[in-house]
Structure formats: C-alpha cells, structure tokens
Design an enzyme around this catalytic site. Sequence first.
Site, PDB file in Angstrom:
ATOM      1  N   GLU A   1       0.827  -1.207   0.000  1.00 59.55           N
ATOM      2  CA  GLU A   1       0.000   0.000   0.000  1.00 59.55           C
ATOM      3  C   GLU A   1       0.860   1.256   0.000  1.00 59.55           C
ATOM      4  O   GLU A   1       2.026   1.233   0.366  1.00 59.55           O
ATOM      5  CB  GLU A   1      -0.951   0.021   1.200  1.00 59.55           C
ATOM      6  CG  GLU A   1      -0.359  -0.410   2.526  1.00 59.55           C
ATOM      7  CD  GLU A   1       0.748   0.448   3.063  1.00 59.55           C
ATOM      8  OE1 GLU A   1       0.648   1.695   2.947  1.00 59.55           O
ATOM      9  OE2 GLU A   1       1.746  -0.094   3.581  1.00 59.55           O
TER      10      GLU A   1
ATOM     11  N   GLU B   1       4.499  -0.653   1.244  1.00 60.22           N
ATOM     12  CA  GLU B   1       4.726  -0.871  -0.189  1.00 60.22           C
ATOM     13  C   GLU B   1       4.715  -2.340  -0.592  1.00 60.22           C
ATOM     14  O   GLU B   1       4.893  -2.660  -1.755  1.00 60.22           O
ATOM     15  CB  GLU B   1       6.073  -0.262  -0.646  1.00 60.22           C
ATOM     16  CG  GLU B   1       6.217   1.213  -0.421  1.00 60.22           C
ATOM     17  CD  GLU B   1       7.542   1.762  -0.955  1.00 60.22           C
ATOM     18  OE1 GLU B   1       8.273   1.004  -1.643  1.00 60.22           O
ATOM     19  OE2 GLU B   1       7.842   2.937  -0.683  1.00 60.22           O
TER      20      GLU B   1
END
Length: 343
Positions: A170, A311
């Site tokens: 994310e 991420e």
Amino acid sequence: MTLPAVSPVDLSGAEALRAQLDAKAKPLGALGRIEDLAVRLGLIAGGSPPSFDRALLLVFAGDHGMNAEGVSAYPSAVTQAMVATFLAGKASANAFARAVGAELRVVDAGVDAELPSHSVLIDAKVRRGSRNAAVEPALTQAEVESALERGAGIALQAAEEGFEILALGEMGIGNTASAALLMHRLAPAPLAGCIGRGAGHDEAGLARKIAILERAAARSAATEPLEVLAEFGGLEIAMMAGAIIGAASAKIPVLVDGFIVSAAALVAIRLVPAAKDYCVFCHRSAEQGHGRLLAALEVEPLLALDLRLGEGTGALLALPMVRAASRLLSDVASLDDVLNGRL
C-alpha cells in the site's frame, strides 16, 4: 454488494502432507516452520502446491482526508509522488520485486489526484481521497462496497491471468491512522495500543496523532466491519480487503505485508472468516500496533526485521521462503529413495 464466495481450506489432507514431509531426506521437523508453511500451501492447493513462479505485487494507493489534521509527518501530496516513483520503477518495492522475480502493478484506489494512464497502473479510483474521519464518516456505504467489489475483481482478474500468488502492499499518507482505528474496533483493542509513529513522527507528532484519533473514535461507536470502514476509511484498505476475499475465492495464497495490509486482512476476515485460510502473514513490523493485531488474529508471521515502510516490501522478502516451502513437497527426494539409490 456482491462479493465472491470463499470456501474454507479442506484440512483433511494435513496428515498425509505431514507424512510426505516426514519421509523426505532430512531429519524429522528439521526445517521447522518452513515445513508448517509447506503443509499450509499444500492444503490450499489441494495437493502439491505450484511453484509460485508467477507472483504479482499489487500496491494499492489512496489518500486520507484525516491527514489535514496532522496525523502524518508528511503531506498528502507524497502519495501521488510515490505513485509516480512506483510507475518509474524506482521505489523500494520495485527493487525488491525485481530481486525476487515478481511483477508489480499499482492500483489507484483513491489518490487525491488525476493520474495519467500507465501500463502498470490500474485505475480503480472510487473517489479522490477519503473524507476527514476526525469530523465525519470517511466514506459512504456505497463507496465502501464499491472499493471491496473492485478489489475482489482485481484479484480475480490476476487469477485469470495465471498468477499463482498475490502480494499486497500500500501507499497512502495517513493510512496508519485509519489502520489503527480499524484495529481498535475490529480486533478489538484499546486505541492507545493501536497507534504508532507511522512514517516518522517525533514525540510531539505522536501526541498530536493520538489526540486526533481519540477524537475520531469518539465520533462513532461503529463495530461492524462495513460500518467501521465507512467511518474511518480508507479506500486502499477497503480495496485490499476485497482483493484478499477475491484471491481466497480463487484459492490463491495472499502474502500479507505490514500493519496497514494486516488491518485490511482483519477487515476481510471479519467479513469472510474463511479468507484467513489463504493469508500468509509475512512479517511483524516496527509499528506499535502490528504485533497486537497479529496476536488478535492468532497468527505468527514469517519474519521480524523491524520494517516499517509498507509498499509490500515485507511480503516480497517472504516470497522466496514461500517458493522454497512449495518445492520442499515437490522437489526433495524421500529418504527411502536416497537409501535405495533411486535418484
């Protein structure tokens, strides 16, 4: 709202898989939790698992209206800037994906900007950022349902393309705040134990973040998953929850990254308990609430490296372990074959 049905993993084959491992050319249990992981993967696959050579990291991006209150040390514009970095192939997640041979795609769930089209960008935007959850519901019920459905659809499309495993990551400035509120209501857990420093708060910033989240929590008594998502957001979290459900419906393992992705998994599991069977929790991050969240889900992560980037980086680091576990069932000779020269 229509979400795909998820069948619980059939556990009846566990004993046979364990016996198969015990017969390999190694001492009993010598590979520890990798053997447990191999059994889990075999159960998900209904036999010998695939190689997981085709792996896809989906990085879901979205902005948070609550960031206007100062819940993050960084401005919301960093979300768009980091999306551009992913698309340029220059983020940590890109480097790790190349290192482990995974494909990377970015999902615009709710970035507060109009993003130009790109070959690895999936435009699934529900709206330009969530509303300020400190003063009003972050999302409408219709927006929550749309995000969940779109996430499920993205996962199902990946399955149709032949990907064997999904990793979730994310990007969303302020999303540790939303994740803390979701954990507070859905774990459930005391709010103070759910709040961490996020991306770089000092003591003053952390105190400000705590005060803001206390105000947001006091605004609503919601405890049901859909209501909690609507009250506190965010779009990338809701879409990841949908992706977990979609992948589980296709019987594809999901590599769960850090605190925010784990919060999305918490939402998915509260909505569809059987989705937990398909989640591989990859690491325990340095964010304060993550260990407590994993404990609430009664899961043990594969790694603990003090990561706190997000991420999908932790999920990517765990991918080689998952591949190795799958090959333990398929590629390792039995002790009987070794002793009798049948190699």
